[in-house]
Design a protein around this motif. Structure first.
Motif, PDB file in Angstrom:
ATOM      1  N   LEU A 274     -47.640  90.554 -49.152  1.00 51.70           N
ATOM      2  CA  LEU A 274     -46.473  90.766 -50.006  1.00 51.70           C
ATOM      3  C   LEU A 274     -46.861  91.485 -51.288  1.00 51.70           C
ATOM      4  N   ALA A 275     -47.984  91.065 -51.889  1.00 49.39           N
ATOM      5  CA  ALA A 275     -48.444  91.710 -53.121  1.00 49.39           C
ATOM      6  C   ALA A 275     -48.818  93.166 -52.874  1.00 49.39           C
ATOM      7  N   TRP A 276     -49.399  93.445 -51.718  1.00 52.51           N
ATOM      8  CA  TRP A 276     -49.829  94.806 -51.393  1.00 52.51           C
ATOM      9  C   TRP A 276     -48.644  95.726 -51.104  1.00 52.51           C
ATOM     10  N   LEU A 277     -47.654  95.200 -50.385  1.00 49.90           N
ATOM     11  CA  LEU A 277     -46.540  96.033 -49.957  1.00 49.90           C
ATOM     12  C   LEU A 277     -45.425  96.131 -50.994  1.00 49.90           C
ATOM     13  N   ALA A 278     -45.173  95.039 -51.705  1.00 52.69           N
ATOM     14  CA  ALA A 278     -44.006  95.015 -52.599  1.00 52.69           C
ATOM     15  C   ALA A 278     -44.340  94.575 -54.013  1.00 52.69           C
ATOM     16  N   GLY A 279     -45.628  94.477 -54.347  1.00 51.55           N
ATOM     17  CA  GLY A 279     -46.013  93.978 -55.666  1.00 51.55           C
ATOM     18  C   GLY A 279     -45.487  94.810 -56.811  1.00 51.55           C
ATOM     19  N   SER A 280     -45.508  96.144 -56.677  1.00 50.18           N
ATOM     20  CA  SER A 280     -45.042  97.000 -57.770  1.00 50.18           C
ATOM     21  C   SER A 280     -43.549  96.832 -58.007  1.00 50.18           C
ATOM     22  N   ARG A 281     -42.779  96.709 -56.932  1.00 47.04           N
ATOM     23  CA  ARG A 281     -41.339  96.499 -57.092  1.00 47.04           C
ATOM     24  C   ARG A 281     -41.049  95.161 -57.761  1.00 47.04           C
ATOM     25  N   LEU A 282     -41.777  94.134 -57.328  1.00 46.12           N
ATOM     26  CA  LEU A 282     -41.582  92.823 -57.948  1.00 46.12           C
ATOM     27  C   LEU A 282     -41.962  92.860 -59.418  1.00 46.12           C
ATOM     28  N   GLN A 283     -43.061  93.553 -59.736  1.00 42.96           N
ATOM     29  CA  GLN A 283     -43.493  93.623 -61.120  1.00 42.96           C
ATOM     30  C   GLN A 283     -42.456  94.311 -61.992  1.00 42.96           C
ATOM     31  N   ARG A 284     -41.871  95.414 -61.496  1.00 43.97           N
ATOM     32  CA  ARG A 284     -40.821  96.102 -62.266  1.00 43.97           C
ATOM     33  C   ARG A 284     -39.598  95.209 -62.420  1.00 43.97           C
ATOM     34  N   TRP A 285     -39.271  94.481 -61.365  1.00 49.14           N
ATOM     35  CA  TRP A 285     -38.109  93.591 -61.413  1.00 49.14           C
ATOM     36  C   TRP A 285     -38.325  92.478 -62.425  1.00 49.14           C
ATOM     37  N   PHE A 286     -39.544  91.912 -62.449  1.00 44.27           N
ATOM     38  CA  PHE A 286     -39.847  90.845 -63.402  1.00 44.27           C
ATOM     39  C   PHE A 286     -39.939  91.373 -64.827  1.00 44.27           C
ATOM     40  N   SER A 287     -40.506  92.579 -65.019  1.00 42.41           N
ATOM     41  CA  SER A 287     -40.656  93.115 -66.371  1.00 42.41           C
ATOM     42  C   SER A 287     -39.305  93.465 -66.986  1.00 42.41           C
ATOM     43  N   THR A 288     -38.322  93.838 -66.151  1.00 36.58           N
ATOM     44  CA  THR A 288     -36.985  94.114 -66.664  1.00 36.58           C
ATOM     45  C   THR A 288     -36.380  92.875 -67.302  1.00 36.58           C
ATOM     46  N   ARG A 289     -36.612  91.729 -66.687  1.00 40.46           N
ATOM     47  CA  ARG A 289     -36.137  90.456 -67.229  1.00 40.46           C
ATOM     48  C   ARG A 289     -37.169  89.394 -66.894  1.00 40.46           C
ATOM     49  N   PRO A 290     -38.106  89.110 -67.804  1.00 44.81           N
ATOM     50  CA  PRO A 290     -39.204  88.188 -67.512  1.00 44.81           C
ATOM     51  C   PRO A 290     -38.766  86.777 -67.138  1.00 44.81           C
ATOM     52  N   SER A 291     -37.553  86.396 -67.526  1.00 49.38           N
ATOM     53  CA  SER A 291     -37.100  85.057 -67.165  1.00 49.38           C
ATOM     54  C   SER A 291     -36.909  84.905 -65.661  1.00 49.38           C
ATOM     55  N   ARG A 292     -36.856  86.023 -64.934  1.00 47.88           N
ATOM     56  CA  ARG A 292     -36.724  85.930 -63.481  1.00 47.88           C
ATOM     57  C   ARG A 292     -37.947  85.265 -62.853  1.00 47.88           C
ATOM     58  N   LEU A 293     -39.133  85.547 -63.398  1.00 44.31           N
ATOM     59  CA  LEU A 293     -40.338  84.903 -62.877  1.00 44.31           C
ATOM     60  C   LEU A 293     -40.314  83.413 -63.164  1.00 44.31           C
ATOM     61  N   ALA A 294     -39.798  83.039 -64.331  1.00 43.93           N
ATOM     62  CA  ALA A 294     -39.671  81.616 -64.647  1.00 43.93           C
ATOM     63  C   ALA A 294     -38.726  80.925 -63.673  1.00 43.93           C
ATOM     64  N   VAL A 295     -37.632  81.606 -63.332  1.00 49.41           N
ATOM     65  CA  VAL A 295     -36.682  81.035 -62.372  1.00 49.41           C
ATOM     66  C   VAL A 295     -37.334  80.890 -60.997  1.00 49.41           C
ATOM     67  N   LEU A 296     -38.047  81.928 -60.558  1.00 49.27           N
ATOM     68  CA  LEU A 296     -38.714  81.876 -59.258  1.00 49.27           C
ATOM     69  C   LEU A 296     -39.725  80.736 -59.200  1.00 49.27           C
ATOM     70  N   THR A 297     -40.530  80.610 -60.247  1.00 48.71           N
ATOM     71  CA  THR A 297     -41.526  79.538 -60.299  1.00 48.71           C
ATOM     72  C   THR A 297     -40.858  78.182 -60.281  1.00 48.71           C
ATOM     73  N   ALA A 298     -39.826  78.002 -61.108  1.00 47.38           N
ATOM     74  CA  ALA A 298     -39.143  76.722 -61.196  1.00 47.38           C
ATOM     75  C   ALA A 298     -38.471  76.348 -59.885  1.00 47.38           C
ATOM     76  N   VAL A 299     -37.776  77.300 -59.276  1.00 49.21           N
ATOM     77  CA  VAL A 299     -37.080  77.022 -58.020  1.00 49.21           C
ATOM     78  C   VAL A 299     -38.078  76.632 -56.926  1.00 49.21           C
ATOM     79  N   ALA A 300     -39.200  77.366 -56.845  1.00 50.13           N
ATOM     80  CA  ALA A 300     -40.205  77.051 -55.827  1.00 50.13           C
ATOM     81  C   ALA A 300     -40.740  75.639 -56.009  1.00 50.13           C
TER      82      ALA A 300
END
Length: 332
Positions: A274-300
């Motif tokens: 996942l990191a190899w194939l989609a890591g850059s997209r995820l990083q851009r998505w998280f950098s646009t709104r860093p709270s998204r990573l907090a939500v992902l971590t919390a939900v998991a």
């Protein structure tokens, strides 16, 4: 000349800080960017964990998936073929660990990988970057599993997990009590970590992570290895009995270490892909709104924790007919 007069800003005027304003994270699990509607996130996450307990079928996961994987990898019936020797036991330990990847006692491990999402750089660097935290997680896993395996090799025949006595309706065997205590504690810890990611409770790693940034991942590895202490998975208990009857603490330590590593090998490979194939997209998505990573971590964490606690401490009581009812799907 006309002068423009600006009213001075009151020193005591309240300043609203956007939820995604730059903050300093306190550990790998808490990035300091807390989302709005945290109560709704918690409610939906707990509901998700509960619904997972309702539809979960141990029969399908443990036997249809787990036994099939083990039989295919070993080339024979894993349950019916006795373990012959130390080498066969070590191989069986790793294979049964892989086979138990998706069992109810291991599903919480998926929550540990959420904070590693969204690595930066090229494809190669995105593939390599997660290896370091995964390595530190393995350190915690090996430490706990090796120590517990060595103990099993010495006194395992007198431990509750060694018993093959069936559970009687209306009562709890020592083996079941051990599972309830261990998985109940793991579930509550996971829920707390999820709440910390949302800023609802203090980050338990805030101080130690300043000196040892990898401490959270070491702890998570130790938590995953703790699954072995309460695991009722049939193939694991077969390995447990073999290690206990051997009376060899070195064999016990090696077998339990490989069992624990086998539990995460599929998850680690999937995450690296996942990191190899989609890591850059995820990083851009998280950098646009860093709270998204907090939500992902919390939900998991909260989904996994709620599932673990409810499945092993509430649904189990209903299965033993100690409480009158717990909702379950017809196939579960």
């Amino acid at each position: 000349m006309t002068q423009t007069h600006r009213s001075p800003q009151r020193a005591d005027a309240p300043v609203r800080i956007p939820s995604d304003a730059p903050r300093t994270g306190t550990s790998a699990f808490v990035n300091g960017h807390f989302p709005r509607r945290r109560g709704l996130i918690i409610l939906l996450s707990v509901l998700g964990g509960f619904l997972l307990t309702v539809i979960w079928s141990a029969e399908f996961v443990d036997r249809t998936i787990g036994d099939s994987v083990a039989n295919t990898m070993l080339g024979h019936d894993a349950k019916e073929t006795p373990i012959q020797g130390v080498a066969a036991g070590i191989l069986f330990a790793f294979v049964s660990g892989v086979a138990g990847t998706f069992t109810a006692c291991n599903i919480a491990a998926f929550g540990a990988l959420a904070p590693l999402a969204g690595t930066t750089g090229g494809r190669f660097s995105r593939f390599v970057a997660p290896l370091k935290p995964l390595g530190w997680m393995s350190v915690g896993m090996i430490a706990v599993s090796a120590v517990y395996g060595a103990i099993v090799g010495v006194v395992g025949t007198s431990m509750p997990q060694f018993s093959t006595a069936p559970n009687a309706p209306g009562g709890l065997s020592p083996r079941s009590i051990q599972s309830m205590v261990v998985f109940g504690a793991i579930g509550l810890i996971m829920i707390y970590l999820g709440l910390a990611a949302l800023g609802v409770v203090p980050d338990p790693f805030a101080r130690i992570a300043r000196r040892f940034p990898n401490a959270p991942m070491v702890f998570m590895g130790a938590l995953i290895a703790g699954f072995l202490i309460g695991r009722p998975f049939a193939l694991f208990r077969q390995m447990f009995r073999d290690a206990a009857e051997s009376g060899n603490p070195l064999y016990g330590a090696a077998a339990f270490t490989l069992q624990s590593l086998g539990n995460i090998v599929i998850m680690a490979v999937l995450f690296l892909l996942l990191a190899w194939l989609a890591g850059s997209r995820l990083q851009r998505w998280f950098s646009t709104r860093p709270s998204r990573l907090a939500v992902l971590t919390a939900v998991a964490f909260i989904v996994a924790g709620a599932f673990t606690f409810l499945y092993w401490d509430v649904r189990l009581l209903a299965r033993r007919e100690i409480i009158p009812w717990y909702p379950t799907a017809p196939w579960s």
